[in-house]
Design a protein around this motif. Sequence first.
Motif, mmCIF file in Angstrom:
data_model
loop_
_atom_site.group_PDB
_atom_site.id
_atom_site.type_symbol
_atom_site.label_atom_id
_atom_site.label_comp_id
_atom_site.label_asym_id
_atom_site.label_seq_id
_atom_site.Cartn_x
_atom_site.Cartn_y
_atom_site.Cartn_z
ATOM 1 N N THR A 56 0.847 -1.192 0.000
ATOM 2 C CA THR A 56 0.000 0.000 0.000
ATOM 3 C C THR A 56 0.883 1.243 0.000
ATOM 4 N N VAL A 57 0.314 2.346 -0.463
ATOM 5 C CA VAL A 57 1.007 3.632 -0.479
ATOM 6 C C VAL A 57 0.180 4.616 0.338
ATOM 7 N N GLU A 58 0.825 5.305 1.263
ATOM 8 C CA GLU A 58 0.127 6.281 2.090
ATOM 9 C C GLU A 58 -0.063 7.578 1.302
ATOM 10 N N ALA A 59 -1.287 8.110 1.362
ATOM 11 C CA ALA A 59 -1.597 9.341 0.622
ATOM 12 C C ALA A 59 -2.298 10.328 1.540
ATOM 13 N N GLN A 60 -1.811 11.560 1.531
ATOM 14 C CA GLN A 60 -2.420 12.620 2.332
ATOM 15 C C GLN A 60 -3.435 13.352 1.477
ATOM 16 N N LEU A 61 -4.716 13.038 1.692
ATOM 17 C CA LEU A 61 -5.804 13.648 0.948
ATOM 18 C C LEU A 61 -6.860 14.143 1.928
ATOM 19 N N PRO A 62 -7.743 15.053 1.515
ATOM 20 C CA PRO A 62 -8.744 15.586 2.445
ATOM 21 C C PRO A 62 -9.616 14.490 3.056
ATOM 22 N N GLU A 63 -9.881 14.624 4.348
ATOM 23 C CA GLU A 63 -10.744 13.661 5.023
ATOM 24 C C GLU A 63 -12.211 13.902 4.669
ATOM 25 N N ARG A 64 -12.537 15.156 4.433
ATOM 26 C CA ARG A 64 -13.925 15.516 4.136
ATOM 27 C C ARG A 64 -14.041 15.975 2.692
ATOM 28 N N VAL A 65 -15.016 15.436 1.984
ATOM 29 C CA VAL A 65 -15.247 15.801 0.581
ATOM 30 C C VAL A 65 -16.431 16.756 0.518
ATOM 31 N N ASN A 66 -16.198 17.932 -0.038
ATOM 32 C CA ASN A 66 -17.247 18.948 -0.159
ATOM 33 C C ASN A 66 -17.872 18.847 -1.552
ATOM 34 N N PRO A 67 -19.120 18.374 -1.657
ATOM 35 C CA PRO A 67 -19.748 18.215 -2.982
ATOM 36 C C PRO A 67 -19.837 19.521 -3.769
ATOM 37 N N HIS A 68 -19.962 20.645 -3.071
ATOM 38 C CA HIS A 68 -20.086 21.917 -3.785
ATOM 39 C C HIS A 68 -18.792 22.280 -4.512
ATOM 40 N N VAL A 69 -17.650 21.962 -3.910
ATOM 41 C CA VAL A 69 -16.364 22.224 -4.583
ATOM 42 C C VAL A 69 -16.271 21.382 -5.846
ATOM 43 N N LEU A 70 -16.661 20.099 -5.735
ATOM 44 C CA LEU A 70 -16.646 19.229 -6.914
ATOM 45 C C LEU A 70 -17.586 19.772 -7.989
ATOM 46 N N TYR A 71 -18.765 20.237 -7.575
ATOM 47 C CA TYR A 71 -19.726 20.806 -8.532
ATOM 48 C C TYR A 71 -19.126 22.006 -9.256
ATOM 49 N N GLU A 72 -18.480 22.896 -8.502
ATOM 50 C CA GLU A 72 -17.919 24.108 -9.112
ATOM 51 C C GLU A 72 -16.835 23.767 -10.123
ATOM 52 N N VAL A 73 -15.987 22.782 -9.803
ATOM 53 C CA VAL A 73 -14.896 22.428 -10.714
ATOM 54 C C VAL A 73 -15.443 21.745 -11.961
ATOM 55 N N VAL A 74 -16.414 20.836 -11.797
ATOM 56 C CA VAL A 74 -17.005 20.159 -12.958
ATOM 57 C C VAL A 74 -17.739 21.166 -13.840
ATOM 58 N N ARG A 75 -18.451 22.077 -13.233
ATOM 59 C CA ARG A 75 -19.167 23.117 -13.996
ATOM 60 C C ARG A 75 -18.181 23.961 -14.801
ATOM 61 N N TRP A 76 -17.049 24.311 -14.187
ATOM 62 C CA TRP A 76 -16.015 25.088 -14.878
ATOM 63 C C TRP A 76 -15.427 24.290 -16.043
#
Length: 203
Positions: free
Chosen positions: A12-32
């Motif tokens: 396995t490889v350790e990865a530092q990624l956000p613990e909480r996923v904000n759907p609105h941020v994903l929406y804004e990036v996909v919309r862009w």
Amino acid sequence: MYSLPVLGSGKTVEAQLPERVNPHVLYEVVRWQLASRRRGTASTKTRGMVSYTSKKMYPQKHTGRARHGDYGAPIFVGGGTVFGPQPRDYSYTLPKKVRRLGLEMALADRAQQGKLFLVERFEGVAGKTKEFVAWLRAHNLEGPSLLLVTSDPLVARSARNLPQVRVLAPEGLNVYDILHQEVLVMEASAWDVVKARLGGEGE
């Protein structure tokens, strides 16, 4: 902190990624992203663009009919369009921090669901589609739609004809394609490139 499985190695490889996923941020990036992909070539002719004579249809008065100037008016079939679409650029600017955060969260979403895998080597894959199909079968990945991130041209050629597989270079990894496919499979070397894009905070 997430532990990303490396297929075929048991590591396995350790990865530092956000613990909480904000759907609105994903929406804004996909919309862009989708706005940037729009061609914006829709075009209609206004009253001044249609090919009709500008001669008056009939006298202004004493006919008992409504007053009209020419057949190019919008109320007639074939006449000009009022406020119709014209060629335009739909793209807009989204802050780099939001774009980077959106990519991090999209990766975290797949990691949370156990659908983000790394691969050191695609054993037995050397440019043939049937070889990649056999590799998918060996790792129980035949069913779901899959996003393959690789810089190996032979692996990319092996997978590109499969309808359920989308192939991207590491530099082209984006939020829309991550969310559009069920499973994300990345080469270990591609993961290093993605970490560099995230500012060195991927591990």
